[in-house]
Design a protein around this motif. Sequence first.
Motif, mmCIF file in Angstrom:
data_model
loop_
_atom_site.group_PDB
_atom_site.id
_atom_site.type_symbol
_atom_site.label_atom_id
_atom_site.label_comp_id
_atom_site.label_asym_id
_atom_site.label_seq_id
_atom_site.Cartn_x
_atom_site.Cartn_y
_atom_site.Cartn_z
ATOM 1 N N ASP A 40 -1.533 -2.849 1.206
ATOM 2 C CA ASP A 40 -2.998 -3.008 1.156
ATOM 3 C C ASP A 40 -3.411 -4.326 1.811
ATOM 4 O O ASP A 40 -4.372 -4.378 2.597
ATOM 5 N N GLY B 51 -3.027 -4.288 5.714
ATOM 6 C CA GLY B 51 -3.717 -3.269 6.504
ATOM 7 C C GLY B 51 -2.837 -2.096 6.917
ATOM 8 O O GLY B 51 -2.880 -1.678 8.079
ATOM 9 N N ARG B 52 -2.061 -1.558 6.016
ATOM 10 C CA ARG B 52 -1.227 -0.368 6.276
ATOM 11 C C ARG B 52 -1.620 0.717 5.271
ATOM 12 O O ARG B 52 -0.954 0.929 4.262
ATOM 13 N N PRO B 53 -2.713 1.425 5.528
ATOM 14 C CA PRO B 53 -3.274 2.343 4.520
ATOM 15 C C PRO B 53 -2.361 3.507 4.171
ATOM 16 O O PRO B 53 -2.296 3.927 3.015
ATOM 17 N N ARG B 54 -1.646 4.060 5.165
ATOM 18 C CA ARG B 54 -0.813 5.229 4.851
ATOM 19 C C ARG B 54 0.432 4.820 4.046
ATOM 20 O O ARG B 54 0.872 5.553 3.162
ATOM 21 N N ARG C 121 -0.951 4.268 0.538
ATOM 22 C CA ARG C 121 -1.221 5.527 -0.165
ATOM 23 C C ARG C 121 0.084 6.187 -0.623
ATOM 24 O O ARG C 121 0.167 6.716 -1.742
ATOM 25 N N ALA D 127 -6.923 5.936 -4.081
ATOM 26 C CA ALA D 127 -6.352 5.963 -2.733
ATOM 27 C C ALA D 127 -6.385 7.369 -2.150
ATOM 28 O O ALA D 127 -6.645 7.557 -0.952
ATOM 29 N N GLY E 185 -10.385 8.384 -1.999
ATOM 30 C CA GLY E 185 -11.249 7.478 -1.242
ATOM 31 C C GLY E 185 -12.443 6.981 -2.028
ATOM 32 O O GLY E 185 -13.286 6.252 -1.482
ATOM 33 N N PRO F 163 -13.480 2.211 -3.801
ATOM 34 C CA PRO F 163 -12.422 1.415 -3.146
ATOM 35 C C PRO F 163 -12.196 0.047 -3.791
ATOM 36 O O PRO F 163 -11.052 -0.408 -3.870
ATOM 37 N N ARG G 262 -8.709 -1.253 -5.279
ATOM 38 C CA ARG G 262 -7.979 -2.460 -4.877
ATOM 39 C C ARG G 262 -7.605 -3.307 -6.088
ATOM 40 O O ARG G 262 -6.505 -3.874 -6.163
ATOM 41 N N GLU H 89 3.960 2.005 10.421
ATOM 42 C CA GLU H 89 3.508 1.261 9.235
ATOM 43 C C GLU H 89 4.649 0.930 8.274
ATOM 44 O O GLU H 89 4.424 0.286 7.246
#
Length: 328
Positions: A75, A78-81, A84, A145, A148, A151, A155, A215
Motif C-alpha cells: 500500500d 503503490g502496488r495495489p494488486r 489486494r 480492498a 473499493g 478507501p 488504509r 509488482e
Amino acid sequence: MDDDPALRPEREATVGSAGGRRRRGEQPMVPPAGFRSYYGLPVLNEPTWHDHDIAGYLFLGGLAGASSILAAAADLTGRPRLARAGKAGALCAVGGSLYALIHDLGRPSRFVNMLRVFKVTSPMSVGTWILSAYGPQAGLAAATAVTGLFPRLGRAASAGAGLTGAAVATYTAALISDTAVPLWHGGHREMPLLFAGSAMSAAGGLGMFAAPVAEAGPARNAALLGTAVEVAAAKAMERRLGPVVAEPLRQGKGRLARLGEGLSVAGALLGATAGRRSRAAAVVAGAALLAGSACTRFGIFHAGVASAGDPRYTVEPQRARLSAERRA
C-alpha cells in the motif's frame, strides 16, 4: 527397565535391602532405576492436539500475519494488486487458522471463554487477544480492498493489521515453547525467529503466486530474507538442542522440517532469478515457498510430539546437565 517382566514383584523383596551393602540372598526392594516410565506411567504426557488442526493453525497464522505486513508495505509503495492479494490471502488464512483452533477446542464457546481473562504470563491468553484484535482489521482491510469502498477506512485497517500481524506470525512460537515438550521447550530461543522467517517466506510466496511480476518485488525480497532467517534459525536451534533432542527432526514425520527448508530455498532462489521475468516461474516459486512453510510447521509439530513420547529425550539431557554442573 522398570517394566521388565523378568523382575520379581516388590512383595518378594527384603525390607532394608535398598541401602548399604547387599547381603547374600537379599532381593532388591525396587527394580533398578530406569527412565522408560515413572512408576509405570510416561514421564511426559504427549500433547493431545490434533496434528492437522494445530500444525495447520501454526502455518495459517504465520501466513496471515506476514501477508498483512507485506500488504501494508505494498500500500505504501503503490502496488495495489500485490496489496489486494496480500489482504485477501491474510483474511482467508486467519479464517482457516481460527477454524482449525476452534475445531481442536471442540466448541466455539471455549474460544470465547478464553477472552474472559487476560493473563500476560500465558501465551495462550495473550495469543487469543492478539488474534481477536487482528482478525477484524484483516477482514476490513480485505473487504475494502476487494470492493473499493471506504478507501480511508481500508488504509487504516490495513495499517492496523500490518502492525498486529507481526505478533500473529510469531506468538505461536512462544505458545509451543512454553510447554514441557523437550524439542519445543529446548528451542525456545530460536523458535520465534524460525517462525518469523517461515511466515515471511510463505507471504512472499503468496505474493509471487497471486500478483503480477512487475509488482512482486517486495514479495521476492520477503521470500529471500525470510528463507535466510528460517534456515539460520533452524541450524542454530539444532546445534543448541544437541544430537539427542534434535533427533526427532531427522526421523519419521519430523523430516518434513528438512523438506520444508529445501522447498523454501528452492522457491526463494527461483523467484529471485527466473521469477523476475517469467510469470510461470513466479507461480512455481510461490507454490514451493507456501509448501515449504507448511512442511516446516508440520515437521516441527510432529518432531515435538515424538520428543515427548520417548522418555530418552527428557531424561538424557537432564542427566547431561547434572553431570556438567557436578564437574563445574
